[in-house]
Enzyme design. Structure first.
Site, PDB file in Angstrom:
ATOM      1  N   LYS A  52       0.841  -1.214   0.000  1.00 15.63           N
ATOM      2  CA  LYS A  52       0.000   0.000   0.000  1.00 15.63           C
ATOM      3  C   LYS A  52       0.871   1.258   0.000  1.00 15.63           C
ATOM      4  CE  LYS A  52      -2.824   0.923   3.684  1.00 15.63           C
ATOM      5  NZ  LYS A  52      -2.695   2.286   4.216  1.00 15.63           N
ATOM      6  N   ARG A 105       2.982   5.900  -3.332  1.00 16.82           N
ATOM      7  CA  ARG A 105       4.131   6.725  -3.718  1.00 16.82           C
ATOM      8  C   ARG A 105       4.392   6.649  -5.221  1.00 16.82           C
ATOM      9  NH1 ARG A 105       4.225   5.660   1.570  1.00 16.82           N
ATOM     10  NH2 ARG A 105       5.460   6.929   3.009  1.00 16.82           N
ATOM     11  N   GLY A 161      -4.869   8.180   5.303  1.00 14.68           N
ATOM     12  CA  GLY A 161      -3.934   9.101   5.951  1.00 14.68           C
ATOM     13  C   GLY A 161      -2.719   9.362   5.072  1.00 14.68           C
ATOM     14  N   ARG A 206      -8.580  12.424  12.242  1.00 15.11           N
ATOM     15  CA  ARG A 206      -7.172  12.080  12.560  1.00 15.11           C
ATOM     16  C   ARG A 206      -6.319  13.349  12.601  1.00 15.11           C
ATOM     17  NH1 ARG A 206      -5.639   7.022   8.891  1.00 15.11           N
ATOM     18  NH2 ARG A 206      -3.774   7.100  10.190  1.00 15.11           N
ATOM     19  N   ASP A 262       1.460  -1.233  11.894  1.00 14.41           N
ATOM     20  CA  ASP A 262       0.185  -1.674  11.314  1.00 14.41           C
ATOM     21  C   ASP A 262      -0.128  -3.136  11.642  1.00 14.41           C
ATOM     22  OD1 ASP A 262      -0.153   0.834  10.256  1.00 14.41           O
ATOM     23  OD2 ASP A 262       0.594   0.304   8.269  1.00 14.41           O
ATOM     24  N   LYS A 303      -4.850   5.844  14.445  1.00 16.05           N
ATOM     25  CA  LYS A 303      -4.959   5.135  13.162  1.00 16.05           C
ATOM     26  C   LYS A 303      -6.431   5.191  12.700  1.00 16.05           C
ATOM     27  CE  LYS A 303      -0.653   4.158  12.824  1.00 16.05           C
ATOM     28  NZ  LYS A 303       0.144   4.849  11.795  1.00 16.05           N
ATOM     29  N   ARG A 306      -7.811  -3.174   9.270  1.00 18.32           N
ATOM     30  CA  ARG A 306      -6.860  -4.074   9.950  1.00 18.32           C
ATOM     31  C   ARG A 306      -7.515  -4.788  11.133  1.00 18.32           C
ATOM     32  NH1 ARG A 306      -2.812  -3.647   6.714  1.00 18.32           N
ATOM     33  NH2 ARG A 306      -2.129  -1.600   5.984  1.00 18.32           N
TER      34      ARG A 306
HETATM   35  C1  S3P Z   1       2.357   4.811   6.171  1.00 19.42           C
HETATM   36  C2  S3P Z   1       2.902   5.116   7.379  1.00 19.42           C
HETATM   37  C3  S3P Z   1       2.366   4.660   8.668  1.00 19.42           C
HETATM   38  C4  S3P Z   1       1.403   3.505   8.487  1.00 19.42           C
HETATM   39  C5  S3P Z   1       0.427   3.739   7.375  1.00 19.42           C
HETATM   40  C6  S3P Z   1       1.171   3.936   6.058  1.00 19.42           C
HETATM   41  C7  S3P Z   1       2.974   5.337   4.930  1.00 19.42           C
HETATM   42  O1  S3P Z   1       1.657   5.721   9.275  1.00 19.42           O
HETATM   43  O2  S3P Z   1       0.711   3.261   9.696  1.00 19.42           O
HETATM   44  O3  S3P Z   1      -0.450   2.633   7.237  1.00 19.42           O
HETATM   45  O4  S3P Z   1       2.652   4.842   3.841  1.00 19.42           O
HETATM   46  O5  S3P Z   1       3.810   6.249   5.035  1.00 19.42           O
HETATM   47  P1  S3P Z   1       2.426   6.827  10.176  1.00 19.42           P
HETATM   48  O6  S3P Z   1       3.352   7.537   9.297  1.00 19.42           O
HETATM   49  O7  S3P Z   1       1.342   7.721  10.699  1.00 19.42           O
HETATM   50  O8  S3P Z   1       3.109   6.052  11.266  1.00 19.42           O
END
Ligand code: S3P
Length: 460
Positions: free
Chosen positions: A49, A54, A121, A149, A348, A375, A421
């Site tokens: 993911k 990215r 997020g 969030r 995660d 989360k 999750r």
């Molecule tokens: C992610 C970073 C993590 C992770 C999220 C994906 C990412 O979050 O929990 O599922 O792709 O950069 P945080 O950066 O808030 O720790």
């Protein structure tokens, strides 16, 4: 077979005693599961993911074509595609193949409406880093969970860089409003080990004058650093003298250049099959082509430390990321303490680790994981509430939980709070619990793993 809204899935094997979806109201669905034995075979899981997001983002601001294979067709990554299409980028997605016609660092166009980041997020925070450097206004918002969030963690460093970004409701959350600003590099010492915060600041650094750098309390996933380097960015990361901290730094460059990327399988999705292989009696599962980047693979160490039989085969590098096949066999697990620098490398996976801990002999303590509270749900609460209702002895703490393992779990209703999750972790708990477990709103697995239940079916 597709996990569709109205289907009743009849699994081929008699060992899988459920008949799948039993309820279907207003698109919210319940998956009913019971225990089983003997999960055997080979599976692949969808693309990572974090890496899929990215590819789309960097491909959009690179010059030329970026071709992506094994892209995750989950709702979160599709939200990223939609956002960049709204910013004027041509993106063709056919299943897990994606073609992005990047327009260069300064090729994005003003969106006609609000950018909808859904439940994601990563989309929201990384996108803000890019938008902070654009010469047009933008508004960003997601669903109810996303809009609750914390976004102050990106508003603060971006503001220090000269960005104009605000929380429209002044509550430190999305919806966010960004107007053009003149960005300059900063050295940001992040209070949280968060790849989303780090990546947001580094992406803004592409549009800032001078060098931008980020130091984290302990290293978070480094996909942004690895992939931006492949796209031609002037980006580096180096350990701080204290040893555990890492600083990543970036300088603006003239252009990024389109790439061909084969996304490795997502270790966060593989984790459910690894746990199932360890917990379900008489199982042996080979999970193929999984990314094992050390900033993501803390889960493998925890499984081994708990006594899990795990073997890695065919270790190789794919698109700058280490990849392997993972063989897992039923094992007797014991409790351990999980804390400190390993936490960001498995953040995660904590819901599924908690399920493993409930089935392990002895006590498991999880500390330094307060990030779980912000989360897709408050995962300290959702994990411990659901474990309690399955009969597990578990105490939530401020920054984790204490789980007394070894008591039999019993089937119950699992309240996922639409957190993918939680749905997947407790689907695995259901496979080793007495009686029937109902995963409420199980459709939320589509956020990161469409086809989750079908992939299980292939092992029966
Ligand atoms: C992610 C970073 C993590 C992770 C999220 C994906 C990412 O979050 O929990 O599922 O792709 O950069 P945080 O950066 O808030 O720790």
């Amino acid at each position: 077979m597709k996990f569709t809204a109205i289907a009743i899935i009849i699994f081929r094997s008699k060992k899988w005693k459920t008949n799948g979806i039993i309820k279907n109201t207003k698109g919210k669905q319940t998956m009913e599961l019971t225990n089983l034995t003997g999960l055997r075979g080979e599976v692949t899981v969808p693309g990572d993911k974090s890496i899929s997001h990215r590819c789309v983002m960097f491909g959009s601001i690179a010059r030329g074509i970026t071709e992506v294979q094994n892209f995750l067709e989950g709702a979160d990554c599709l939200a990223t595609i939609r956002c960049f299409q709204s910013l004027g980028i041509e993106i063709e997605q056919k299943g897990s193949s994606v073609l992005i016609r990047g327009k260069g660092l300064h090729g994005l166009a003003a969106p006609s409406g609000r950018l909808d980041t859904g439940n994601s997020g990563t989309t929201t925070r990384l996108l803000c880093g890019i938008l902070a450097g654009q010469p047009f206004d933008s508004k960003i918002a997601g669903d109810n969970s996303l809009n609750s969030r914390p976004m102050k963690r990106i508003i603060e460093p971006l503001t220090q860089m000269g960005a104009n970004i605000s929380s429209i409701l002044r509550n430190g959350c999305a919806p966010l409003y960004i107007t053009p600003g003149y960005l300059h590099g900063i050295h940001y010492v992040s209070p949280v080990a968060s790849a989303q915060v780090k990546s947001c600041v580094l992406l803004a650094g592409l549009y800032a004058q001078g060098e931008t750098s980020v130091t984290e309390p302990s290293p978070s996933r480094n996909h942004t650093e690895l992939m931006l380097k492949e796209f031609g960015a002037d980006i580096n990361s180096f350990p701080e003298p204290e040893g555990t901290k890492v600083t990543a730094s970036i300088r603006p460059c003239k252009e990024l250049y389109g790439q061909k990327i084969a996304v490795p399988g997502d270790i966060s999705s593989a984790a459910y099959f690894i746990a199932a292989g360890l917990l379900v009696p008489e199982s042996e599962i080979l999970i193929k082509e999984i990314g094992i980047n050390p900033t993501r693979s803390g889960f493998l160490k925890v499984c081994r430390d708990m006594g899990g039989h795990i073997t890695l085969f065919n270790e190789r590098t794919q698109a700058g990321e280490p990849v392997a096949d993972i063989l897992v066999r039923t094992s007797r697990l014991h409790g351990i303490t999980i804390q400190g620098g390993i936490i960001p490398t498995l953040i995660d996976e904590i819901p599924i680790i908690a399920v493993m801990a409930a089935m392990a002999e002895g006590t498991t303590v999880i500390r330094n994981a307060a990030e779980l509270k912000v989360k897709e749900s408050d995962r300290i609460e959702t994990v411990t509430d659901n474990l309690k209702s399955m009969g597990c002895y578990v105490i939530p703490t401020d920054d984790g939980m204490v789980i007394q393992g070894g008591r039999p779990l019993r089937g119950t209703n699992i309240h996922t709070l639409l957190d993918h999750r939680i749905a997947m972790a407790f689907s695995i708990a259901a496979l080793v619990a007495e009686g029937t477990t109902r995963i409420l709103d199980s459709r939320c697995v589509d956020v990161s793993f469409p086809g989750f239940y079908d992939t299980f079916e292939s092992l029966l």
